[in-house]
Every structure is written in C-alpha cells, then in structure tokens.
Design an enzyme around this catalytic site. Structure first.
Site, PDB file in Angstrom:
ATOM      1  N   ASP A 112      88.157 -87.522  46.688  1.00 23.24           N
ATOM      2  CA  ASP A 112      87.038 -87.933  47.550  1.00 23.24           C
ATOM      3  C   ASP A 112      86.388 -86.752  48.282  1.00 23.24           C
ATOM      4  O   ASP A 112      85.242 -86.830  48.709  1.00 23.24           O
ATOM      5  CB  ASP A 112      87.492 -88.980  48.575  1.00 23.24           C
ATOM      6  CG  ASP A 112      87.512 -90.374  47.973  1.00 23.24           C
ATOM      7  OD1 ASP A 112      86.864 -90.568  46.921  1.00 23.24           O
ATOM      8  OD2 ASP A 112      88.176 -91.260  48.540  1.00 23.24           O
ATOM      9  N   ARG A 127      98.044 -90.442  51.861  1.00 24.22           N
ATOM     10  CA  ARG A 127      97.780 -91.298  50.715  1.00 24.22           C
ATOM     11  C   ARG A 127      98.771 -91.038  49.572  1.00 24.22           C
ATOM     12  O   ARG A 127      99.114 -91.939  48.816  1.00 24.22           O
ATOM     13  CB  ARG A 127      96.360 -91.021  50.204  1.00 24.22           C
ATOM     14  CG  ARG A 127      96.050 -91.665  48.874  1.00 24.22           C
ATOM     15  CD  ARG A 127      94.610 -91.405  48.473  1.00 24.22           C
ATOM     16  NE  ARG A 127      94.342 -91.977  47.160  1.00 24.22           N
ATOM     17  CZ  ARG A 127      94.395 -91.286  46.032  1.00 24.22           C
ATOM     18  NH1 ARG A 127      94.696 -90.016  46.040  1.00 24.22           N
ATOM     19  NH2 ARG A 127      94.127 -91.886  44.884  1.00 24.22           N
ATOM     20  N   HIS A 180      95.302 -91.601  54.969  1.00 31.51           N
ATOM     21  CA  HIS A 180      94.474 -90.680  54.192  1.00 31.51           C
ATOM     22  C   HIS A 180      94.127 -89.407  54.973  1.00 31.51           C
ATOM     23  O   HIS A 180      93.024 -88.879  54.867  1.00 31.51           O
ATOM     24  CB  HIS A 180      93.207 -91.379  53.689  1.00 31.51           C
ATOM     25  CG  HIS A 180      93.488 -92.490  52.706  1.00 31.51           C
ATOM     26  ND1 HIS A 180      94.229 -93.602  53.051  1.00 31.51           N
ATOM     27  CD2 HIS A 180      93.134 -92.655  51.416  1.00 31.51           C
ATOM     28  CE1 HIS A 180      94.325 -94.405  51.998  1.00 31.51           C
ATOM     29  NE2 HIS A 180      93.676 -93.855  50.995  1.00 31.51           N
ATOM     30  N   GLU A 207      84.001 -98.851  62.564  1.00 29.89           N
ATOM     31  CA  GLU A 207      85.203 -98.291  63.199  1.00 29.89           C
ATOM     32  C   GLU A 207      85.114 -98.244  64.722  1.00 29.89           C
ATOM     33  O   GLU A 207      86.136 -98.323  65.413  1.00 29.89           O
ATOM     34  CB  GLU A 207      85.472 -96.883  62.652  1.00 29.89           C
ATOM     35  CG  GLU A 207      85.856 -96.860  61.176  1.00 29.89           C
ATOM     36  CD  GLU A 207      84.675 -96.992  60.226  1.00 29.89           C
ATOM     37  OE1 GLU A 207      83.508 -96.832  60.679  1.00 29.89           O
ATOM     38  OE2 GLU A 207      84.884 -97.266  59.031  1.00 29.89           O
ATOM     39  N   PHE A 230      87.867 -91.550  59.944  1.00 29.92           N
ATOM     40  CA  PHE A 230      87.057 -92.503  60.720  1.00 29.92           C
ATOM     41  C   PHE A 230      87.718 -92.825  62.065  1.00 29.92           C
ATOM     42  O   PHE A 230      87.034 -92.988  63.068  1.00 29.92           O
ATOM     43  CB  PHE A 230      86.845 -93.788  59.923  1.00 29.92           C
ATOM     44  CG  PHE A 230      86.311 -93.549  58.532  1.00 29.92           C
ATOM     45  CD1 PHE A 230      85.229 -92.704  58.332  1.00 29.92           C
ATOM     46  CD2 PHE A 230      86.891 -94.155  57.427  1.00 29.92           C
ATOM     47  CE1 PHE A 230      84.736 -92.463  57.055  1.00 29.92           C
ATOM     48  CE2 PHE A 230      86.403 -93.921  56.145  1.00 29.92           C
ATOM     49  CZ  PHE A 230      85.338 -93.076  55.949  1.00 29.92           C
ATOM     50  N   ARG A 238     101.442 -94.281  53.983  1.00 29.95           N
ATOM     51  CA  ARG A 238     100.568 -95.436  54.280  1.00 29.95           C
ATOM     52  C   ARG A 238     101.207 -96.730  53.773  1.00 29.95           C
ATOM     53  O   ARG A 238     101.093 -97.779  54.390  1.00 29.95           O
ATOM     54  CB  ARG A 238      99.180 -95.241  53.663  1.00 29.95           C
ATOM     55  CG  ARG A 238      99.219 -95.094  52.158  1.00 29.95           C
ATOM     56  CD  ARG A 238      97.854 -95.085  51.524  1.00 29.95           C
ATOM     57  NE  ARG A 238      97.978 -94.691  50.128  1.00 29.95           N
ATOM     58  CZ  ARG A 238      97.310 -95.249  49.135  1.00 29.95           C
ATOM     59  NH1 ARG A 238      96.456 -96.205  49.359  1.00 29.95           N
ATOM     60  NH2 ARG A 238      97.475 -94.821  47.906  1.00 29.95           N
ATOM     61  N   SER A 296      93.741-100.016  51.059  1.00 29.94           N
ATOM     62  CA  SER A 296      94.103 -98.600  51.058  1.00 29.94           C
ATOM     63  C   SER A 296      95.066 -98.236  52.185  1.00 29.94           C
ATOM     64  O   SER A 296      95.966 -97.433  51.997  1.00 29.94           O
ATOM     65  CB  SER A 296      92.845 -97.734  51.198  1.00 29.94           C
ATOM     66  OG  SER A 296      91.967 -97.993  50.126  1.00 29.94           O
TER      67      SER A 296
END
Lengths: 282, 313
Positions: free
Chosen positions: B114, B164, B106, B55, B80, B7, B34
């Site tokens: 998470d 990530r 991610h 989104e 998403f 990322r 992020s």
C-alpha cells in the site's frame, strides 16, 4: 408554559447574562457573544428539563449535556453555578491560573461538565457515544448537545450526523445556536453552511426551527423531540449573538473579546434594568 | 510454525476478554476485516459499532462511550488513528484522560504494497507526547494478548500498536505476564544492549544469536511498553552492557530510540545507535523487501551493535 414560570426563567436568564459579563470582564478575555446567544437554551435545559442533581453529579441515570461550542464556557459555568454545581464565588476566577474554570470547559476540573470541549466539531460525536451507551444499558436518560452554526463547518459534524441517524439515536437532541456570526464575519460570507435545515433533514434528522430566545418555543421543541422515535432531533434555534446587551447584539467583534471595565459596567446596568422590569411584571 | 499477526491476536483477545468484561465495546472505521475486530463483532454484535470511514467521529464517539462507563476499543489503521484523528485523540480522549483504548493496526512499513500513505512511521512519536497516554507495542500474539489485558486493567487512554505481518511466537500463552511500564529481559549480557519493540524484536533475537556466535555477549530486551518506559531496566542495561542499540519499525526521530535516549541522557549516558527508518516516508513493495530496503533487519542491528561497542568509553 405558564406566565409565572416563564417570568422566573427570564429572571434566571438575565442573571446568567450578568454572570457572563462579570466572568469575561474579570478575565479580560473570553467569548461573550456566543455565550449570550445560548442563554435561554441552557436555562431551559438546566432549570426545567434535565434530570440532574448537583449533590450527585455522577448519577449514572442523569441526563447529559455537551457544550460542543466550548468557547461558550462562561454560559455553562454561569448555569452550573446557578444550579449549585460550583460556587458563584469561583466565577470571577474564570481563565485565571489557579482557577478550575478553564477558558474552555474541563470535565476533570469542574463538576457538572460532562465533556472537555474547545476543539470545535467534536461534541456531537461525543454525544452520540453517550446516547449509544444509554441504548446499550437500557437507560432512559437523554443527551443534549449545543452546536455553534460556525462550528458545523467542521467535517466531523457531518460524520457524526450520519452516525446519529444510522444508529437511530432518538435519545439525542442537538441544539444549533444559529446566530449567524463567527469570528471572521457572517457564516454565510465566511463559509456558508446553509441551508442547515435541509442538510440535517437529508442526513436523516428530525428538524425543528424555533426562536432560540423564546422559552415557550424551546419547551415545545424539546417535548416534540422526545416523541420522535427512530431518529435524532436537531432544534435550529434562531438567536442573536450578544443578546441582551445592546452594544453587543449582532456585532461580530464580540465573538471573542471581553468587555473592559466601562463596557462591563454599561452592560450590567442594562441587564439590571431588564431584571427590574421583570420584577415589576412579577 | 504458524505465523500470527499481532492484529489477528488483537481481534482474538478482544473476543476473549469481551466475555469477562461486559463493558468492552469495539468500534471500527470500515476496517474490521483488516483490524480483525470482526472476530469480536461476530461474537458480540450488539457491542460492536461500525462508524464508517470517519476516524475523527470514531475517536470522539469512543470518548462519549467512555464517559458512560464503557471500555471502548477504537480500532483502525495506525496511520488514521494517530494521524488523521490526532486532534480527536488529543482533545477528546487524552486531555480528559478518558478510558479509551486505541487499537492501531498496520503500523510501520511492513504493511508493504500500500505504500507511504498507509505506512505509519510517526505514531510512537505522536502518541507518547500526549500527557497520560500509555503506548504499547507488542511483538507477538501472546504479548498482544497481554497488552490488551493491560489496556483493560489500566484506567485511562492506551494506544496499542499492531502489525499486519504474520510473526512467529516468541512467548507461549500463559507463560508471559506483562506489567505496565516493564520490559521483558530475553537474555542478559555484558558487551552490548539491544532494546527492541514490536516487529523488530524478531530481528533483534536473530541479531543477538549471530552476535553470540561471534562471542559477543548481548543484553537483549523486548520493550512492549514504550510509555511508561522501564527506566530501571534501561539503566541496568546501560550499566551492565555500557552501550545500546535500539530497534523499531518507526522513524528514528521521536520514536522508541528517542524515548530510551531521553532516559539515558538524563541518568546514565552511554552511547546509543538507533535502527529504524531514517526520517523518510515508506514505499510500496513486498513487506520483506520493504523491511530490507529500510534496513530494518538483523544484519543492520549487528552493524550498529559493532559500531556502538567501539564508542564505549
């Protein structure tokens, strides 16, 4: 608007209504009700307002129109045929396997269709993207979008409403085809979006309410929208679903049902009479 | 060695290519810190649009920009991008074949703490069945840079799967040139083929070394391009090695291993074993612990390699 101009637009609108009946009857399917309600709005945009050229459909400076309520495709096809983007002969192929005229508009198949639509709630976001691109490129084309009043039950519409206001998209004008009906019944009974004017105002939009079948009011509203700076405009157009065909007007059943041969015949006769009355006036 | 997440490399690549390609615009949905699109935003604030936590609007706005000649990179978490906004990606980007690039960070379980709601294990399956959608899954910083380049040069929708977790460099910048639809042969071998994508390439490299130490000859391939997939290379591995292990940080159903198997079964069937998540949702934990929990490890690749070699005819 002078009387002659108005009369001319009324004639075009009636021809477009005939085309909607012919297309849906030929296909044996389609959405006549919500196509007929938006006729004056699209007629005004395509025959008076928008800077478009059927010989150069990809002109980067052209005005854009997005049919967010994509099921009103017969209306868009009729207008595009009347404006020379597609041949009128194609219209009877609507929804048939070898035709480019898909049940919902496909931008890759039909010149003049600016966005493929059909899944409700997405057109306003797309129009925002077009309006943002105009701002980025310093171009002064305008973006128009037609929303259904049932369609605004989709949450994405309100996401997009926020975005348009946040980015001050004053080059964007939305029309709400406020005919009050959706497939399962009255919008207020299925899932009321009212009061729509207050909602859009609260979301930071300039709101204009008009009779959506009155060319003078449409013209005035479109011109007013162009003077508004720093915010998008929504024109809430009060319309009649099935407008122009007596037995279709305000009948929820004509949302997604095509007329059979006899019904189509009757509708076309009615419309032909309306056209003849306009001829007499002219 | 410094570890860089894909990322991070994505954000850097956008900022770099943004200088050359003035039509690039970047959109994010409140995750620019992020997804690292923040790097682009700082350099080109006028060409960055934060759409907020929305989104669906993100994807369709990107579609609208693409119709006007922009090259939008719509960026958010994979869960998403491919999940929440699936209909927008399908109908407003895929169906009209618009030039939108989806930067999906991610992905997989390695986002760790998470947990399942944020760990995307279905995106390869969802994206590769959209007609015309290109699906890319880089393994390190350099391959990410190359995937962004391929995305820009390709006219049409592209999904780029990003992680990530910081990962070591596999390639040196300037020494890797990716071609759309082509895999990267890391080494040739005759006993077993290992085809890996994304984060799992690192585990595959470790596994191959350990297998070599045991005298097993490994045909090792990094597959950053899941769609279009490198049919010729897959068939070469099948013919030379005679059996294949696939490795992905994704559900084994419908993902990378399935894509490889589809090619094999129709052309040159050889036994396949898949390393991936076995039809489960993820769970919270330190990334390393979660990866171990789901057996997304070199050890599991070795186990599967030994099993699949026994299945060779």
């Amino acid at each position: 608007m002078d009387k002659a101009k108005e009369l001319e637009l009324k004639k075009i609108a009636t021809e477009i209504r005939k085309s909607i009946i012919i297309q849906t009857a030929s296909a044996g399917s389609g959405h006549p009700g919500g196509s007929l309600s938006g006729v004056e709005i699209l007629t005004y945009l395509y025959f008076v307002e928008m800077n478009i050229d059927h010989k150069n459909p990809q002109d980067p400076n052209r005005d854009r129109f997005v049919l967010s309520k994509g099921h009103a495709s017969p209306l868009l096809y009729a207008v595009l045929a009347e404006r020379g983007f597609i041949s009128k002969d194609e219209l009877t192929g609507f929804r048939q396997i070898y035709s480019n005229l898909q049940g919902h508009p496909d931008m890759k198949k039909v010149p003049g269709v600016e966005m493929s639509t059909g899944s409700l709630g997405q057109g306003l976001s797309v129009a925002n993207g077009m309006a943002l691109a105009a701002k980025l490129d310093g171009k002064d084309y305008r973006v128009y979008v037609l929303l259904g009043d049932g369609e605004i039950q989709e949450g994405q519409i309100w996401e997009a409403a926020m975005t348009a206001a946040h980015y001050k998209l004053d080059n964007l004008t939305a029309f709400l085809d406020h005919n009050g009906l959706q497939i399962d019944g009255k919008i207020t009974e299925v899932m009321s979006p009212e009061p729509v004017d207050e909602k859009f105002k609260a979301f930071g939009w300039h709101v204009i309410k008009i009779d959506g079948h009155d060319f003078n009011q449409i013209e005035k509203a479109v011109n007013e929208a162009k003077t508004i700076k720093g915010k998008p405009t929504i024109i809430i157009a009060e319309t009649v679903k099935g407008k122009g065909v007596s037995f279709m007007e305000n009948e929820v059943g004509w949302h997604g049902t095509a007329p059979n041969k006899e019904q189509a015949q009757k509708a076309l006769e009615e419309l032909q009479k309306q056209l003849e009355m306009l001829e007499v006036q002219g | 060695m410094a570890k860089i997440a894909t990322r991070e490399a994505y954000g850097q690549a956008l900022a770099e290519f943004g200088e050359v390609y003035k039509d690039i615009v970047v959109l994010d949905a409140d995750l620019s810190k992020s997804t690292r699109t923040e790097i682009f935003k700082k350099k080109f604030p006028d060409r960055f649009f934060n759409i907020g936590i929305a989104e669906q609007d993100l994807m369709a706005t990107a579609a609208g920009l693409a119709t006007c000649g922009k090259i939008p990179f719509a960026s958010t978490f994979a869960v998403f991008a491919a999940g929440r906004a699936y209909d927008q990606v399908r109908n407003s980007i895929g169906y009209p074949h618009l030039n939108v690039k989806i930067g999906a960070s991610h992905a997989g379980v390695s986002i760790g703490e998470d947990g399942a709601s944020h760990q995307m294990l279905e995106d390869i399956a969802l994206m590769r069945v959209i007609p015309g959608m290109v699906v890319l899954s880089p393994s390190d910083a350099t391959s990410t840079y190359e995937c962004v380049r391929l995305a820009i040069e390709h006219e049409g929708p592209v999904y780029i799967r990003l992680g990530r977790l910081g990962v070591e460099d596999i390639y040196k910048k300037g020494e890797l040139k990716l071609t759309l639809g082509k895999g990267i042969v890391l080494q040739k071998g005759t006993d077993v083929g290992i085809l890996a994508t994304g984060l799992m390439v690192h585990e595959a490299i470790k596994a191959a070394k350990m297998l070599q130490d045991e005298g097993i000859s490994v045909y090792l391939v990094d597959m950053p391009c899941i769609k279009p997939i490198d049919v010729d290379l897959i068939l070469d591995v099948a013919k030379v090695a005679g059996c294949i292990v696939t490795a992905e940080e994704h559900n084994v159903l419908g993902g990378f291993g399935s894509a490889v198997s589809e090619v094999l079964i129709q052309n040159y069937p050889v036994p396949v074993k898949m390393v991936g998540v076995n039809d489960e949702f993820g769970r919270s934990g330190k990334p390393e612990d979660v990866l171990k929990f789901y057996k997304l490890t070199a050890e599991e690749i070795i186990n599967k390699a030994k099993e699949v070699m026994k299945m060779k005819k």
